[in-house]
Design an enzyme around this catalytic site. Structure first.
Site, short mmCIF file in Angstrom:
data_model
loop_
_atom_site.label_atom_id
_atom_site.label_comp_id
_atom_site.label_asym_id
_atom_site.label_seq_id
_atom_site.Cartn_x
_atom_site.Cartn_y
_atom_site.Cartn_z
N CYS A 138 8.40 2.01 1.81
CA CYS A 138 8.41 0.98 0.55
C CYS A 138 9.46 -0.13 0.54
O CYS A 138 9.52 -1.24 0.88
CB CYS A 138 8.24 1.55 -0.52
SG CYS A 138 6.91 2.64 -1.07
N1 LIG Z 1 5.06 6.56 0.29
C1 LIG Z 1 5.25 6.35 -0.81
O1 LIG Z 1 6.31 6.73 -1.51
C2 LIG Z 1 4.59 5.02 -1.73
C3 LIG Z 1 5.08 4.96 -3.14
C4 LIG Z 1 4.27 3.95 -3.75
C5 LIG Z 1 3.31 3.20 -3.15
N2 LIG Z 1 3.21 3.45 -1.77
C6 LIG Z 1 2.20 2.35 -1.25
O2 LIG Z 1 0.66 3.14 -1.11
C7 LIG Z 1 0.21 2.62 -0.09
C8 LIG Z 1 -0.16 3.66 0.96
O3 LIG Z 1 1.26 4.27 1.48
P1 LIG Z 1 1.23 6.00 1.86
O4 LIG Z 1 2.81 6.27 1.88
O5 LIG Z 1 0.48 6.69 1.20
O6 LIG Z 1 0.70 5.72 3.53
P2 LIG Z 1 0.04 6.83 4.62
O7 LIG Z 1 0.48 6.54 5.84
O8 LIG Z 1 0.88 8.10 4.00
O9 LIG Z 1 -1.44 6.99 4.31
C9 LIG Z 1 -2.17 5.93 4.35
C10 LIG Z 1 -3.73 6.79 4.67
O10 LIG Z 1 -4.52 5.56 4.76
C11 LIG Z 1 -5.29 5.92 5.99
N3 LIG Z 1 -6.20 4.89 6.53
C12 LIG Z 1 -5.85 3.89 7.22
N4 LIG Z 1 -6.78 2.92 7.29
C13 LIG Z 1 -7.58 3.42 6.40
C14 LIG Z 1 -9.04 2.98 6.12
N5 LIG Z 1 -9.53 1.55 6.67
N6 LIG Z 1 -9.77 3.67 5.36
C15 LIG Z 1 -9.31 4.65 4.99
N7 LIG Z 1 -8.34 5.49 5.14
C16 LIG Z 1 -7.24 4.61 5.87
C17 LIG Z 1 -4.39 6.54 7.08
O11 LIG Z 1 -5.06 7.39 8.18
C18 LIG Z 1 -3.53 7.53 6.23
O12 LIG Z 1 -3.98 8.70 5.96
C19 LIG Z 1 1.18 1.57 0.72
O13 LIG Z 1 0.69 0.43 0.30
C20 LIG Z 1 2.52 2.06 0.14
O14 LIG Z 1 3.36 0.80 -0.02
C21 LIG Z 1 3.60 4.16 -1.13
#
Ligand SMILES: NC(=O)c1ccc[n+]([C@@H]2O[C@H](COP(=O)([O-])OP(=O)(O)OC[C@H]3O[C@@H](n4cnc5c(N)ncnc54)[C@H](O)[C@@H]3O)[C@@H](O)[C@H]2O)c1
Length: 415
Positions: free
Chosen positions: A257
């Site tokens: 992030c």
């Molecule tokens: N990790 C954090 O602490 C956090 C906190 C708040 C917000 N976010 C935001 O949330 C979002 C997701 O982050 P994350 O950390 O969960 O990512 P992550 O990489 O842990 O998980 C994302 C998942 O999405 C899947 N994916 C990718 N393309 C896809 C598609 N077309 N259809 C279905 N699934 C698909 C991936 O295979 C993966 O399992 C980002 O925008 C991030 O900035 C993350």
């Protein structure tokens, strides 16, 4: 209700469990077949989600790589990655692909909510036109909103239920639906007037952290020259009961992030002939800080008449923060590269990260590696490690997290 979750990672999986535990049926959808298989067996690969919580949902949770699983959902929440392309510009490929997938199964009455962190305008500019290609009209045929995720991996003091959820809808009906949905799992929902306000609120939160981390790390570089203890200064300033918020100095900033999100804001600003200078400056300081930390290790070795070249340096903690295995943008990775460029023989220990295949390293046994190291750098302070024992056994410790301060040991150099 039946809730569809697109993207079952750090954000999507805890959300799936929250809805499942609130009694709803959850249909998880992910393109990662191996992950889907594991999750469908009830095996979690996210540290904050115990496998028991997932398997405890029984039939209420299913995971699939088939978009058809989303078709009969009342709401579909999008939690896919929003990284940067090589030129440090937003990469909305995953968001666009998800929108197209949902559009292919969209049916009347469904609510779609984007949770991924992104710049203001994404929901309206990227999701809305793709979903409208279904022939359904927003606010009538389907509903669309943005609600930023506030999860903080590794933090157990704040739950999804206890963390207020900001929501902005494309139309009042969209907002109303989204508010009702999140009231199922959150004690407080904070409605705002548009998806753009909700999108920007998330970027404000993360930019706020990025700027303040940069500020305290820049001060740490200054106090190094002034011979003042930065930790003492931060402690003293934190005694002010108002108008100050404590930020810890450290080895730099990591995670998916904070190092990424400000670039989303800067990108949108550039489209409007505006330069977000605070944001850019914070990014610059944060990116260069791990190199300063390497110079700190170099100086500590130098004081003991040793060069980095040929020295054995043990990095303790390589994840970007304590309690997690997440390596994304972790400052330790930059430090390892830089130390190697200087000729150091680098090893690492991290109870959460068994191997760093890109660096051809495996987590070393702590006791042996500490005994063998010319310098031990505490880069990420996982709670389970015994720091007094580490200090007692080490020749030299460079502590970037302040966890050995109380020991006041002669062989410790603090950031
Ligand atoms: N990790 C954090 O602490 C956090 C906190 C708040 C917000 N976010 C935001 O949330 C979002 C997701 O982050 P994350 O950390 O969960 O990512 P992550 O990489 O842990 O998980 C994302 C998942 O999405 C899947 N994916 C990718 N393309 C896809 C598609 N077309 N259809 C279905 N699934 C698909 C991936 O295979 C993966 O399992 C980002 O925008 C991030 O900035 C993350």
């Amino acid at each position: 209700m039946r809730i569809g979750i697109v993207g079952l990672g750090y954000v999507g999986l805890p959300l799936a469990v929250a809805f499942g535990q609130a009694g709803h049926e959850v249909a998880g959808y992910d393109v990662d077949a191996a992950r889907v298989e594991r999750l469908d067996r009830g095996e979690s690969d996210i540290e904050d989600v115990p496998s028991e919580a997932l398997s405890g949902l029984g039939e209420r949770f299913t995971a699939s790589t088939e978009a058809a699983a989303l078709a009969d959902c009342d709401a579909v929440l999008v939690c896919v990655p929003t990284p940067l392309v090589a030129e440090r510009e937003p990469d909305l490929t995953y968001v666009r692909k998800s929108a197209e997938t949902i559009a292919s199964v969209l049916r009347e009455g469904q609510l779609v909510v984007l949770e991924s962190t992104t710049y203001p305008g994404t929901t309206r500019e990227e999701l809305l036109p793709r979903l409208e290609r279904s022939g359904l009209a927003v606010g009538e045929g389907f509903f669309l909103a943005y609600s930023p995720e506030r999860i903080d991996p590794g933090r157990s003091s704040h739950t999804i239920a206890g963390t207020p959820k900001v929501v902005g809808g494309i139309t009042p009906a969209c907002l109303e639906r989204a508010e009702r949905l999140y009231a199922e799992i959150c004690d407080e929902v904070v409605p705002v007037s548009s998806p753009e306000a909700a999108e920007l609120s998330k970027l404000l939160e993360n930019t706020f952290r990025s700027v303040n981390i940069a500020l305290v790390n820049e001060l740490a570089q200054l106090t190094d020259r002034l011979g003042i203890d930065i930790w003492e200064v931060v402690d003293a300033a934190s005694s002010k009961p108002f108008g100050f918020m404590r930020f810890e100095p450290g080895p730099g900033m990591g995670g998916h992030c904070l190092p990424v999100d400000p670039f989303y804001l800067a990108f949108k600003a550039r489209q409007h002939d505006f330069a977000t200078e605070f944001v850019e400056l914070a990014g610059k300081i944060n990116q260069s800080h791990p190199l300063f930390c390497v110079s700190k290790i170099q100086a500590a070795l130098n004081d003991r008449a040793k060069a980095v070249n040929g020295s054995r340096v043990l990095i303790v903690g390589v994840a970007y923060k304590s309690g997690v295995a997440d390596l994304r943008e972790a400052p330790a990775l930059k430090m390892i590269d830089h130390l190697r460029e200087l000729g150091a023989d680098v090893s690492y220990h991290d109870p959460h990260v068994p191997a760093l295949p890109d660096k051809e390293l495996e987590s070393a046994s702590l006791e042996e590696a500490v005994a063998a190291a010319d310098a031990v750098a505490i880069v990420t302070a996982h709670d389970e490690l015994d720091y007094p024992k580490l200090v007692a056994a080490a020749a030299l410790v460079v502590d970037f997290r302040g966890v050995t301060r109380a020991l006041a040991a002669d062989n410790v150099v603090l950031l």
